[in-house]
Write an enzyme that holds these catalytic residues in place. Structure first.
Site, short mmCIF file in Angstrom:
data_model
loop_
_atom_site.label_atom_id
_atom_site.label_comp_id
_atom_site.label_asym_id
_atom_site.label_seq_id
_atom_site.Cartn_x
_atom_site.Cartn_y
_atom_site.Cartn_z
N GLU A 161 0.82 -1.22 0.00
CA GLU A 161 0.00 0.00 0.00
C GLU A 161 0.85 1.27 0.00
OE1 GLU A 161 -4.21 -1.37 1.89
OE2 GLU A 161 -2.70 -0.80 3.35
N GLU A 235 -6.61 -7.75 -1.54
CA GLU A 235 -7.26 -7.84 -0.24
C GLU A 235 -8.74 -7.56 -0.42
OE1 GLU A 235 -5.53 -5.42 2.81
OE2 GLU A 235 -3.50 -6.20 2.49
#
Length: 605
Positions: A161, A235
């Site tokens: 991320e 995710e």
């Protein structure tokens, strides 16, 4: 299957060994599951219809002290990945160095913060040098596990991320090079939420997205960014994590399953985060800080398809039914659920005050001004990472104690070892009573967990991080005790002859001792502490994690393999109030709940 042709992203669909391949993945972190249960959890993953395991790799566990590496026992990454292959699962590794994961400092070692100029997740030389040495060790472990080496690892994620952080445009190519230059030839991936996708990508690295709500705009945006590439949700959040003092997050299967079904119908590869959350045992929980600091709880149940204790939930059964449609053969039979027990309450047999326990700590440090936890002269040159730190000095007279927001994160305040109050992120001033002559001021500071996501990573030093004022004058002349409650300290404590048996007026804070007798094979159970306040629980030397009466978590998971037939030693470190028993239950009590799907996403962050 050709071992030359690994996982490829050169068309709109993944191929593996030259054949079309759909990633049906799920996340299970080996460091959150007792090693004795690795196989059980992986078999349940396979039986649910998943074909790929994903796991983070926590740098802070593998290099707990600078230059000291551990890939053994509970941290035997090679054994975990090899076991996944034996079960019939492919593996995607997510080695960071930053992993987020609701894990202390996002998996980065706290000793990095000894450098006052440290800039984490950048090309700052101090970070790069440490990271370089870690990757030397890590890749020596994982390289033989790669697909092209005959192993099950089909892809490796580059950092995590970073698009939401994006402090240094040279950083991600550096991490990519760390992997490639050490011989990692498998497909490389990045993983970002919608916001993070705006960050420029890297040549030869596939972008993936993280989400929970179905967003065709986000999915199409990702597809448009990478024409003729497979689309993957790295995710898909199957639930959400909890923070102390709020409600337990639930994500109902009626909301989750239609989204997963639609993604699969559209040909998207999906990884469930989490498939099985497990527990952030010990002091390893992280914290969030988006304007307000909020430490996360020990349980990482996450309302995942497989519960913290390995139960196949209703969400699991519905997911299994859905995924069975994507397999030509019937799915394996689910492993039987392990038995649990609600043991008889264990009576408190003795206690040892915090002050008496100081004899069993390492030699205290002395300093004119406060020293933050990470820079204490303990544990070689790596400082203190977790737990509590006690700062003591001498004062004359009372007045106003002002933390100046230099307490990280919560401190109990004592005058001549009598508690007078508490300071934390919200309460920064406290009136101290007047007294004749010199008195001892004691500040017991708890590191409640370092922030694991966002822009505040560089400011996660713990303990006392600056001057504390008494009547506008900085306090000086400190004696500082490290109370990280590591196994060597707990062992000295457990075998000391100084435990007191008179339980009528115990000194708090203190350590409270009980024994649990187990007849027959040990079973999983849940510890409950009604009538207690806040602290930490140890069973046979294992740190189960924190308890706090404010909830939402009102239990601690105690795995059966950590018990033994016969006598078991339980020690509770308690800060506030005590009961005369430790109780047990077969099932957890998550406290009050809130439906995550009905909350605005911004409130979760």
């Amino acid at each position: 299957m050709s071992r030359v042709d690994g996982l490829s992203a050169n068309s709109s669909q993944f191929t593996l060994g030259g054949e079309p391949f759909r990633i049906l993945g799920g996340s299970i972190h080996y460091f959150r599951v007792p090693r004795a249960y690795w196989e059980d959890r992986l078999l349940k993953m396979k039986a649910c219809g998943l074909n790929t395991l994903t796991t983070y790799v926590p740098w802070n566990l593998h290099e707990p002290q600078r230059g000291t590496f551990n890939f053994q026992d509970q941290l035997d990454l090679k054994a975990y990945v090899t076991l996944a292959a034996q079960v019939g699962l492919w593996v995607i590794l997510r080695p960071g160095p930053y992993i987020c994961a609701e894990w202390d400092l996002g998996g980065l070692p706290s000793w990095l913060l000894q450098d006052t100029g440290m800039q984490l997740r950048t090309t700052y030389p101090g970070f790069v040098d440490a990271d370089n040495l870690y990757f030397d060790q890590l890749v020596s472990v994982i390289k033989p596990l790669m697909f092209q080496e005959g192993g099950p690892v089909i892809a490796v994620q580059v950092e995590n991320e970073y698009g939401s952080y994006a402090k240094d445009e040279k950083y991600m190519p550096l991490i990519q090079n760390f992997l490639r230059s050490r011989g990692i030839r498998e497909l490389l991936l990045t993983s970002d939420n919608w916001e993070g996708l705006r960050y420029a990508g890297m040549e030869g690295v596939l972008k993936t997205i993280n989400l929970q709500r179905l967003s065709f705009g986000a999915i199409q945006h990702l597809a448009d960014m990478q024409p003729q590439k497979p689309v993957m949700v790295m995710e898909y959040w199957s639930g959400w994590f909890d923070v102390w003092g709020e409600r337990h997050h639930v994500f109902h299967s009626e909301d989750m399953l239609p989204v997963v079904s639609e993604l699969l119908k559209r040909g998207v590869s999906v990884n469930l985060y989490m498939f099985h959350g497990g527990s952030s045992f010990g002091f390893m929980n992280g914290a969030m800080d988006v304007g307000t600091y909020k430490p996360q709880v020990t349980s990482y149940d996450y309302d995942a398809p497989l519960s913290e204790a390995g139960d196949c939930t209703r969400k699991y059964q519905l997911l299994r039914n859905l995924l069975s449609q994507f397999h030509a053969e019937p799915l394996p039979v689910e492993p039987a659920l392990g038995k649990r027990r609600a043991y008889e309450p264990a009576a408190i047999r003795g206690y040892l005050s915090l002050w008496d326990s100081l004899h069993f700590t390492d030699k205290p440090c002395r300093s004119e001004r406060p020293v933050n936890m990470e820079n204490l002269d303990v544990r070689g040159d790596s400082g203190q990472s977790y737990g509590y730190t006690l700062y003591e000095t001498t004062i004359t007279g009372g007045g106003t104690l002002n933390s100046r927001n230099n307490i990280r994160d919560r401190t109990l305040v004592f005058v001549d070892r009598h508690r007078v109050g508490c300071l934390d992120i919200r309460t920064r001033e406290l009136a101290l009573p007047d007294g004749p002559g010199e008195v001892t001021l004691s500040l017991l500071v708890e590191n409640c967990g370092r922030v694991n996501y966002g822009k505040a990573l560089d400011e996660q030093r713990k303990g006392i991080v600056g001057d504390i004022l008494l009547n506008h004058t900085p306090l000086t002349g400190f004696t500082i005790f490290c109370l990280d409650m590591k196994p060597d300290f707990m062992n000295r404590l457990m075998h000391s002859g100084q435990w007191k048996s008179d339980f009528k007026s115990p000194s708090i804070p203190g350590f409270f001792q009980a024994r649990l007798h187990v007849d027959g094979p040990p079973r999983d159970t849940f510890i409950r502490l009604p009538g207690w306040g806040k602290g930490v629980v140890f069973v046979n030397g294992q740190n189960l994690g924190r308890h706090w009466c404010i909830g939402p978590q009102l239990f601690l998971y105690l795995p059966g393999p950590w018990l033994r037939s016969g006598e078991n030693e339980i020690i509770v470190f308690e800060e506030q109030q005590v009961d005369d028993k430790i109780r047990f239950a077969e099932n957890p009590d998550h406290g009050r709940t809130v439906d995550v799907y009905k909350l605005p996403f911004c409130t979760l962050l």
